[in-house]
Design a protein around this motif. Sequence first.
Motif, PDB file in Angstrom:
ATOM      1  N   PRO A 218     -34.379 -17.300 -22.236  1.00 18.89           N
ATOM      2  CA  PRO A 218     -33.905 -18.617 -22.678  1.00 18.89           C
ATOM      3  C   PRO A 218     -33.133 -18.524 -23.996  1.00 18.89           C
ATOM      4  O   PRO A 218     -33.471 -19.152 -24.998  1.00 18.89           O
ATOM      5  CB  PRO A 218     -35.207 -19.410 -22.832  1.00 18.89           C
ATOM      6  CG  PRO A 218     -36.223 -18.374 -23.219  1.00 18.89           C
ATOM      7  CD  PRO A 218     -35.821 -17.116 -22.478  1.00 18.89           C
ATOM      8  N   THR A 219     -32.090 -17.707 -24.012  1.00 20.30           N
ATOM      9  CA  THR A 219     -31.222 -17.529 -25.181  1.00 20.30           C
ATOM     10  C   THR A 219     -29.796 -17.772 -24.734  1.00 20.30           C
ATOM     11  O   THR A 219     -29.501 -17.816 -23.537  1.00 20.30           O
ATOM     12  CB  THR A 219     -31.344 -16.108 -25.749  1.00 20.30           C
ATOM     13  OG1 THR A 219     -30.899 -15.170 -24.735  1.00 20.30           O
ATOM     14  CG2 THR A 219     -32.779 -15.779 -26.140  1.00 20.30           C
TER      15      THR A 219
ATOM     16  N   VAL B 136     -27.863 -26.542 -19.470  1.00 22.43           N
ATOM     17  CA  VAL B 136     -28.572 -25.312 -19.824  1.00 22.43           C
ATOM     18  C   VAL B 136     -27.988 -24.649 -21.069  1.00 22.43           C
ATOM     19  O   VAL B 136     -28.678 -23.868 -21.747  1.00 22.43           O
ATOM     20  CB  VAL B 136     -28.610 -24.308 -18.656  1.00 22.43           C
ATOM     21  CG1 VAL B 136     -29.340 -24.916 -17.463  1.00 22.43           C
ATOM     22  CG2 VAL B 136     -27.215 -23.833 -18.260  1.00 22.43           C
ATOM     23  N   LEU B 137     -26.722 -24.957 -21.400  1.00 21.89           N
ATOM     24  CA  LEU B 137     -26.100 -24.351 -22.581  1.00 21.89           C
ATOM     25  C   LEU B 137     -26.212 -25.214 -23.832  1.00 21.89           C
ATOM     26  O   LEU B 137     -26.106 -24.702 -24.953  1.00 21.89           O
ATOM     27  CB  LEU B 137     -24.617 -24.066 -22.296  1.00 21.89           C
ATOM     28  CG  LEU B 137     -24.318 -22.965 -21.273  1.00 21.89           C
ATOM     29  CD1 LEU B 137     -22.843 -22.961 -20.914  1.00 21.89           C
ATOM     30  CD2 LEU B 137     -24.754 -21.597 -21.793  1.00 21.89           C
TER      31      LEU B 137
ATOM     32  N   THR C 141     -28.623 -16.869 -21.039  1.00 25.60           N
ATOM     33  CA  THR C 141     -28.160 -17.948 -20.163  1.00 25.60           C
ATOM     34  C   THR C 141     -26.714 -17.739 -19.742  1.00 25.60           C
ATOM     35  O   THR C 141     -26.350 -17.943 -18.575  1.00 25.60           O
ATOM     36  CB  THR C 141     -28.312 -19.306 -20.874  1.00 25.60           C
ATOM     37  OG1 THR C 141     -29.683 -19.478 -21.276  1.00 25.60           O
ATOM     38  CG2 THR C 141     -27.911 -20.450 -19.970  1.00 25.60           C
TER      39      THR C 141
ATOM     40  N   CYS D 226     -24.274 -26.490 -16.060  1.00 22.38           N
ATOM     41  CA  CYS D 226     -23.949 -25.547 -17.139  1.00 22.38           C
ATOM     42  C   CYS D 226     -24.081 -26.222 -18.506  1.00 22.38           C
ATOM     43  O   CYS D 226     -24.597 -25.626 -19.458  1.00 22.38           O
ATOM     44  CB  CYS D 226     -22.539 -25.001 -16.963  1.00 22.38           C
ATOM     45  SG  CYS D 226     -22.356 -23.878 -15.554  1.00 22.38           S
TER      46      CYS D 226
ATOM     47  N   LEU E 212     -31.886 -18.377 -13.576  1.00 17.04           N
ATOM     48  CA  LEU E 212     -32.216 -19.122 -14.799  1.00 17.04           C
ATOM     49  C   LEU E 212     -33.721 -19.187 -15.017  1.00 17.04           C
ATOM     50  O   LEU E 212     -34.200 -19.110 -16.151  1.00 17.04           O
ATOM     51  CB  LEU E 212     -31.633 -20.540 -14.731  1.00 17.04           C
ATOM     52  CG  LEU E 212     -30.124 -20.667 -14.964  1.00 17.04           C
ATOM     53  CD1 LEU E 212     -29.662 -22.080 -14.638  1.00 17.04           C
ATOM     54  CD2 LEU E 212     -29.761 -20.304 -16.402  1.00 17.04           C
TER      55      LEU E 212
ATOM     56  N   VAL F 128     -26.510 -15.117 -17.074  1.00 18.11           N
ATOM     57  CA  VAL F 128     -26.959 -15.628 -15.772  1.00 18.11           C
ATOM     58  C   VAL F 128     -25.832 -16.391 -15.085  1.00 18.11           C
ATOM     59  O   VAL F 128     -25.542 -16.182 -13.901  1.00 18.11           O
ATOM     60  CB  VAL F 128     -28.201 -16.531 -15.943  1.00 18.11           C
ATOM     61  CG1 VAL F 128     -28.406 -17.389 -14.690  1.00 18.11           C
ATOM     62  CG2 VAL F 128     -29.433 -15.690 -16.196  1.00 18.11           C
ATOM     63  N   ILE F 129     -25.175 -17.297 -15.826  1.00 18.72           N
ATOM     64  CA  ILE F 129     -24.095 -18.097 -15.246  1.00 18.72           C
ATOM     65  C   ILE F 129     -22.958 -17.188 -14.774  1.00 18.72           C
ATOM     66  O   ILE F 129     -22.455 -17.325 -13.658  1.00 18.72           O
ATOM     67  CB  ILE F 129     -23.568 -19.125 -16.266  1.00 18.72           C
ATOM     68  CG1 ILE F 129     -24.661 -20.147 -16.597  1.00 18.72           C
ATOM     69  CG2 ILE F 129     -22.325 -19.836 -15.722  1.00 18.72           C
ATOM     70  CD1 ILE F 129     -24.309 -21.086 -17.733  1.00 18.72           C
TER      71      ILE F 129
END
Length: 210
Positions: free
Chosen positions: A92-93, A147-148, A97, A144, A87, A100-101
Amino acid sequence: MSTTQANATAPPRRRLTREDRRRQLLDVAWQLVREEGTDALTLGRLAEQAGITKPVVYNHFATRPVLLAALYQDFDARQTALMDAALRSGEPTLPGTARVIASAYVDCVLLQGNEIPGVIAALASSPELEKIKREYEAIFLEKCRIVLSPFAGTGEIGAAGLRAMLGAAEALSHAAANGEITAVQAQEELFETIVAMVERTAVKVAGMHT
């Protein structure tokens, strides 16, 4: 040189610190689960495989459930570190994101191989262990959500959507670990699931404001 002289000049064996011993025991436990299955994991068997006495193992893990919980915590810590690092360096979109998860979750399960499904199944065998699993799941889902959320408009990503995402993550990663699908297929499907969940929230918010 005589045996006595050799023993006299040999460096003394370094005694492991408590932390190092715990790490050793966890590594041996993972190996035992990998080679013989979760049912074979007992404290006595762990002591035998690690080449130490039972009291040393009991000093770290008082019971088998405590050991199983420690294995799950070890897995969770590895997964969290992998995801946090990705992360920090990722885009940072929403797509960045979500990828990444998805990648971190699947990669961590594959890194642990077929052992983690057995440990998770064992955790579900008792209310106490299931509670520990749920607590760590809640921490993961909250991370999650945080960050989402910036990509969900002004909407709140709900618990139902997050739980559905976790269910998909577990099923897909375990299927990849078992060879039913590839790691890439698991990551892509989970990626699409995460993006769709966030986009649904954003659409609902937009519809409320029209």
